[in-house]
Design a protein around this motif. Structure first.
Motif, mmCIF file in Angstrom:
data_model
loop_
_atom_site.group_PDB
_atom_site.id
_atom_site.type_symbol
_atom_site.label_atom_id
_atom_site.label_comp_id
_atom_site.label_asym_id
_atom_site.label_seq_id
_atom_site.Cartn_x
_atom_site.Cartn_y
_atom_site.Cartn_z
ATOM 1 N N ALA A 291 -7.621 -1.237 8.657
ATOM 2 C CA ALA A 291 -7.374 -2.128 7.519
ATOM 3 C C ALA A 291 -6.125 -1.701 6.751
ATOM 4 C CB ALA A 291 -8.592 -2.153 6.597
ATOM 5 N N ALA A 292 -5.934 -0.392 6.594
ATOM 6 C CA ALA A 292 -4.764 0.104 5.868
ATOM 7 C C ALA A 292 -3.474 -0.223 6.617
ATOM 8 C CB ALA A 292 -4.881 1.610 5.652
ATOM 9 N N ALA A 293 -3.520 -0.160 7.946
ATOM 10 C CA ALA A 293 -2.338 -0.530 8.732
ATOM 11 C C ALA A 293 -2.102 -2.026 8.690
ATOM 12 C CB ALA A 293 -2.505 -0.057 10.173
ATOM 13 N N ALA A 294 -3.188 -2.801 8.707
ATOM 14 C CA ALA A 294 -3.060 -4.256 8.703
ATOM 15 C C ALA A 294 -2.454 -4.772 7.407
ATOM 16 C CB ALA A 294 -4.422 -4.900 8.942
ATOM 17 N N ASP A 295 -2.805 -4.148 6.269
ATOM 18 C CA ASP A 295 -2.263 -4.641 4.990
ATOM 19 C C ASP A 295 -0.950 -3.960 4.606
ATOM 20 O OD1 ASP A 295 -2.864 -2.157 3.771
ATOM 21 O OD2 ASP A 295 -4.690 -2.888 2.818
ATOM 22 N N GLY A 296 -0.477 -3.050 5.473
ATOM 23 C CA GLY A 296 0.816 -2.421 5.248
ATOM 24 C C GLY A 296 0.809 -1.242 4.312
ATOM 25 N N SER A 297 -0.358 -0.838 3.835
ATOM 26 C CA SER A 297 -0.381 0.299 2.917
ATOM 27 C C SER A 297 -0.109 1.611 3.641
ATOM 28 C CB SER A 297 -1.704 0.363 2.158
ATOM 29 O OG SER A 297 -2.813 0.427 3.028
ATOM 30 N N LEU A 298 -0.408 1.669 4.931
ATOM 31 C CA LEU A 298 -0.032 2.801 5.767
ATOM 32 C C LEU A 298 0.645 2.254 7.019
ATOM 33 C CD1 LEU A 298 -3.174 5.147 5.614
ATOM 34 C CD2 LEU A 298 -1.003 5.420 4.401
ATOM 35 N N VAL A 299 1.777 2.824 7.371
ATOM 36 C CA VAL A 299 2.528 2.372 8.551
ATOM 37 C C VAL A 299 2.602 3.543 9.528
ATOM 38 C CG1 VAL A 299 4.696 1.448 9.430
ATOM 39 C CG2 VAL A 299 3.872 0.781 7.150
ATOM 40 N N PRO A 300 1.879 3.476 10.638
ATOM 41 C CA PRO A 300 1.918 4.596 11.569
ATOM 42 C C PRO A 300 3.275 4.746 12.239
ATOM 43 C CG PRO A 300 0.725 2.763 12.547
ATOM 44 C CD PRO A 300 0.999 2.386 11.113
#
Length: 330
Positions: A291-300
């Motif tokens: 979810a964090a990657a999907a909303d852009g709050s974390l970018v791997p």
């Protein structure tokens, strides 16, 4: 299908890209046409036959890899038909089989890949991301903290730096080499240092000053760099260990941590799930990470290699020549 197989424990060259029979999903399983497969440092240890962790060495020959993302192309008996044709990502647990064009997985382990998230990013978050979320949950990191992140250009390290910066904490990112330090600086760290440089901790102390000592160390390196980082902590500081790329964890003498007033916790493998509170904890952490990657709050941060070049990926990871999560793509 084509897969990467290991026939004998040893160097990366023992990984062979070869044609093998297609796997068949069993009851409650699906088959995934793999688009991305995660590579973990543990994979290199298992390949070498030198792993001393909670998993047993695999029977040979084996197809390594425990993190895959792709599209479901076949169902086993009793598998929910809703999964057919969907993009999914899964952590296979202790069962290998990820370095392949096709892999089977239990439906209970599947997550739908969020719209807009590509497969390499999804596979990065299913393992690296879940560890990050677990470490953060247990760290109780707050905006008043000063965090020292070791291996800050790695898969987990880049996520920790991003999270801490967004939170408003002070962030020191320590990485092995000037290029990696520059990557950390670009992530927004207040200070980025090369922990291979002499007196790197002196640089950190001078930058922080007496009024802003380190309060938490995120440690994926171990060895002497971790020992030095722990000595940056103020009394009451937290040392959170989730790996030891240097070859082993930092060693402390009897009573040494008590004398420093530091709490050290090791969050590796099954311990992470137990410490986060419930049998379902790892799956919950996976969902949070996606979810964090999907909303852009974390970018791997992802570094990709073709599946056929798995040996090169292992060599680069073992030599600590990678930045971000290493992912094989088909």
């Amino acid at each position: 299908m084509y897969a990467v197989r290991l026939h004998a424990f040893g160097p990366p060259e023992n990984l062979r890209y070869e044609e093998v029979a297609d796997p068949v999903p069993g009851p409650g399983q699906v088959r995934i046409a793999v688009g991305a497969a995660g590579v973990h440092l543990v994979d290199t240890m298992l390949r070498a036959g030198k792993y001393g962790g909670p998993m047993a060495l695999p029977d040979l020959p084996t197809v390594p890899g425990r993190e895959v993302a792709g599209t479901v192309d076949a169902l086993g008996p009793g598998a929910d038909p809703q999964w057919l044709g969907r993009r999914v990502v899964t952590h296979l647990g202790t069962v290998p089989g990820g370095y392949a064009g096709l892999a089977v997985a239990d439906t209970a382990r599947l997550h739908a890949v969020p719209d807009g998230l590509d497969l390499p990013a999804a596979v990065a978050m299913i393992g690296t991301g879940r560890t990050t979320m677990g470490v953060l949950r247990l760290s109780a990191l707050g905006p008043d903290d000063t965090a020292v992140v070791l291996a800050a250009a790695g898969g987990i390290g880049t996520l920790l730096v991003q999270y801490a910066v967004r939170l408003g904490a002070s962030v020191v990112g320590a990485a092995g080499g000037p290029g990696k330090a520059e990557r950390v600086r670009a992530l927004g760290a207040d200070l980025a240092v090369d922990y291979r440089e002499p007196d790197w901790t002196g640089t950190v102390r001078r930058a922080l000053g007496a009024e802003r000592p380190a309060t938490v160390v995120f440690d994926a390196v171990g060895g002497e760099p971790a020992r030095e980082a722990v000595r940056l902590l103020a009394p009451g500081g937290r040392h959170l260990v989730y790996g030891w790329a240097a070859g082993g964890p930092a060693e402390f003498g009897a009573g040494e941590l008590d004398a420093l007033g530091v709490e050290s916790r090791t969050l590796v493998g099954p311990a992470l799930g137990k410490l986060t509170g419930s049998p379902r904890a790892l799956r919950e952490l996976e969902a949070e990470a996606l979810a964090a990657a999907a909303d852009g709050s974390l970018v791997p941060a992802v570094q990709t290699y073709p599946l056929a070049d798995a040996a090169a990926a292992h060599r680069a990871l073992e030599s600590r020549g990678t930045m971000g999560k290493v992912v094989l793509v088909t």
